[in-house]
Design an enzyme around this catalytic site. Structure first.
Site, mmCIF file in Angstrom:
data_model
loop_
_atom_site.group_PDB
_atom_site.id
_atom_site.type_symbol
_atom_site.label_atom_id
_atom_site.label_comp_id
_atom_site.label_asym_id
_atom_site.label_seq_id
_atom_site.Cartn_x
_atom_site.Cartn_y
_atom_site.Cartn_z
ATOM 1 N N GLU A 102 38.595 50.582 47.149
ATOM 2 C CA GLU A 102 38.352 49.877 45.882
ATOM 3 C C GLU A 102 38.141 50.893 44.763
ATOM 4 O O GLU A 102 37.661 51.998 45.003
ATOM 5 C CB GLU A 102 37.088 49.013 46.015
ATOM 6 C CG GLU A 102 37.374 47.559 46.363
ATOM 7 C CD GLU A 102 37.967 46.765 45.198
ATOM 8 O OE1 GLU A 102 38.476 47.366 44.236
ATOM 9 O OE2 GLU A 102 37.922 45.530 45.262
ATOM 10 N N ASP A 103 38.461 50.475 43.553
ATOM 11 C CA ASP A 103 38.164 51.333 42.400
ATOM 12 C C ASP A 103 36.678 51.244 42.051
ATOM 13 O O ASP A 103 36.016 52.251 41.839
ATOM 14 C CB ASP A 103 39.034 50.971 41.191
ATOM 15 C CG ASP A 103 39.034 49.474 40.867
ATOM 16 O OD1 ASP A 103 38.431 48.667 41.623
ATOM 17 O OD2 ASP A 103 39.650 49.086 39.853
ATOM 18 N N ASP A 106 31.270 46.068 41.286
ATOM 19 C CA ASP A 106 30.427 45.684 40.151
ATOM 20 C C ASP A 106 29.452 44.607 40.639
ATOM 21 O O ASP A 106 28.384 44.912 41.153
ATOM 22 C CB ASP A 106 31.358 45.209 39.030
ATOM 23 C CG ASP A 106 30.639 44.892 37.746
ATOM 24 O OD1 ASP A 106 29.555 45.439 37.519
ATOM 25 O OD2 ASP A 106 31.170 44.083 36.948
ATOM 26 N N PHE A 155 30.581 49.580 30.895
ATOM 27 C CA PHE A 155 32.018 49.411 31.077
ATOM 28 C C PHE A 155 32.732 50.755 31.003
ATOM 29 O O PHE A 155 32.530 51.525 30.072
ATOM 30 C CB PHE A 155 32.583 48.450 30.028
ATOM 31 C CG PHE A 155 33.978 48.006 30.361
ATOM 32 C CD1 PHE A 155 34.193 47.057 31.351
ATOM 33 C CD2 PHE A 155 35.072 48.564 29.723
ATOM 34 C CE1 PHE A 155 35.475 46.656 31.688
ATOM 35 C CE2 PHE A 155 36.365 48.172 30.054
ATOM 36 C CZ PHE A 155 36.564 47.216 31.036
ATOM 37 N N ARG A 168 44.738 52.650 32.430
ATOM 38 C CA ARG A 168 44.738 53.014 33.854
ATOM 39 C C ARG A 168 45.293 54.415 34.072
ATOM 40 O O ARG A 168 44.979 55.072 35.057
ATOM 41 C CB ARG A 168 45.611 52.040 34.660
ATOM 42 C CG ARG A 168 45.064 50.628 34.754
ATOM 43 C CD ARG A 168 45.836 49.870 35.829
ATOM 44 N NE ARG A 168 45.739 48.424 35.693
ATOM 45 C CZ ARG A 168 44.747 47.683 36.177
ATOM 46 N NH1 ARG A 168 43.734 48.263 36.792
ATOM 47 N NH2 ARG A 168 44.763 46.374 36.036
HETATM 48 P P1 IMP Z 1 33.283 42.705 41.235
HETATM 49 O O1 IMP Z 1 32.404 42.223 40.111
HETATM 50 O O2 IMP Z 1 32.538 43.685 42.116
HETATM 51 O O3 IMP Z 1 33.863 41.575 42.001
HETATM 52 O O4 IMP Z 1 34.462 43.526 40.571
HETATM 53 C C1 IMP Z 1 35.593 42.853 40.129
HETATM 54 C C2 IMP Z 1 36.550 43.732 39.370
HETATM 55 O O5 IMP Z 1 36.059 43.865 38.043
HETATM 56 C C3 IMP Z 1 36.776 45.165 39.804
HETATM 57 O O6 IMP Z 1 37.665 45.322 40.885
HETATM 58 C C4 IMP Z 1 37.384 45.730 38.537
HETATM 59 O O7 IMP Z 1 38.761 45.412 38.479
HETATM 60 C C5 IMP Z 1 36.642 44.981 37.459
HETATM 61 N N1 IMP Z 1 35.589 45.831 36.847
HETATM 62 C C6 IMP Z 1 34.259 45.821 37.093
HETATM 63 N N2 IMP Z 1 33.612 46.719 36.333
HETATM 64 C C7 IMP Z 1 34.578 47.328 35.584
HETATM 65 C C8 IMP Z 1 34.545 48.381 34.577
HETATM 66 O O8 IMP Z 1 33.484 48.963 34.217
HETATM 67 N N3 IMP Z 1 35.747 48.714 34.046
HETATM 68 C C9 IMP Z 1 36.928 48.121 34.403
HETATM 69 N N4 IMP Z 1 36.999 47.152 35.321
HETATM 70 C C10 IMP Z 1 35.826 46.758 35.909
HETATM 71 MG MG MG Z 2 39.807 46.080 41.124
#
Ligand code: IMP
Ligand code: MG
Length: 182
Positions: A102-103, A106, A155, A168
């Site tokens: 995963e990148d 969050d 962010f 990206r």
């Molecule tokens: P989750 O909230 O852990 O489900 O993350 C969902 C998705 O939100 C991640 O895979 C990213 O694509 C996006 N995301 C969360 N935080 C950031 C950020 O700081 N920058 C860019 N994308 C984010």
């Molecule tokens: Mg993602």
């Protein structure tokens, strides 16, 4: 390194490509140690994880495979809300060691659902490698096994992470400037 602007928002340098490269190397050594005697399947979660997956996969000096998945979201008609479905997974996971790439984690909602789905598909051992982790945002009980950097609830963009599809391709990671977030 200078500030960059997307969509009228200003971002400042946060993690350099040299820091990323060094950390990816360290994570690769951990993965090698943990995967001795297995041929793990790296599962890159598109779109954001592709640079990290590419670098980590090539840094790991063991036999390994890689595949790519996307997650499709639906607006539920019931109160269940958003449901995510895996698309593009053709491999048989039964009995395999899988490392999800995963990148960023969050809220943890994405990875939580994905892990449940992968376990249902019979994977033997599923580990999670994420380049970035925002522990203060977490809403689900998820503990990533390999974490590049823990970061605050802010962010960020670059190295796969986007703002409305852009940024990206930045080689370094940038963070939103405080005054620009208002
Ligand atoms: P989750 O909230 O852990 O489900 O993350 C969902 C998705 O939100 C991640 O895979 C990213 O694509 C996006 N995301 C969360 N935080 C950031 C950020 O700081 N920058 C860019 N994308 C984010
Ligand atoms: Mg993602």
């Amino acid at each position: 390194m200078r500030e960059v602007t997307y969509d009228g928002l200003t971002f400042e340098p946060y993690i350099t490509k040299e820091q990323i490269e060094k950390r990816v190397g360290e994570l690769a050594r951990e993965v090698e140690r943990d995967c001795k005697g297995t041929v793990p399947l790296f599962l890159c979660v598109l779109n954001g994880a592709f640079p990290f997956a590419s670098d980590l996969f090539r840094a790991v000096d063991i036999d390994a495979e890689i595949s790519f998945i996307r997650l499709k979201s639906y607006e539920g008609t019931e109160s269940s809300g958003k449901v995510k479905e895996i698309i593009g997974l053709s491999e048989d996971l039964r009995g395999r060691k899988v490392i999800v790439i995963e990148d960023i984690i969050d809220t943890g909602n994405t990875i939580f659902k994905l892990l449940a789905d992968l376990n249902n598909k019979g994977a033997d051992d599923v580990k999670v490698a994420t380049l970035l982790f925002k522990p203060d945002s977490l809403q689900k009980p998820v503990t990533p096994d390999y974490v590049g950097f823990e970061i605050p609830k802010k962010f960020i963009i670059g190295y796969g992470l986007d703002l409305d599809g852009l940024a990206r391709n930045l080689r370094d990671i940038y963070i939103l400037k405080e005054e620009s977030a208002e």
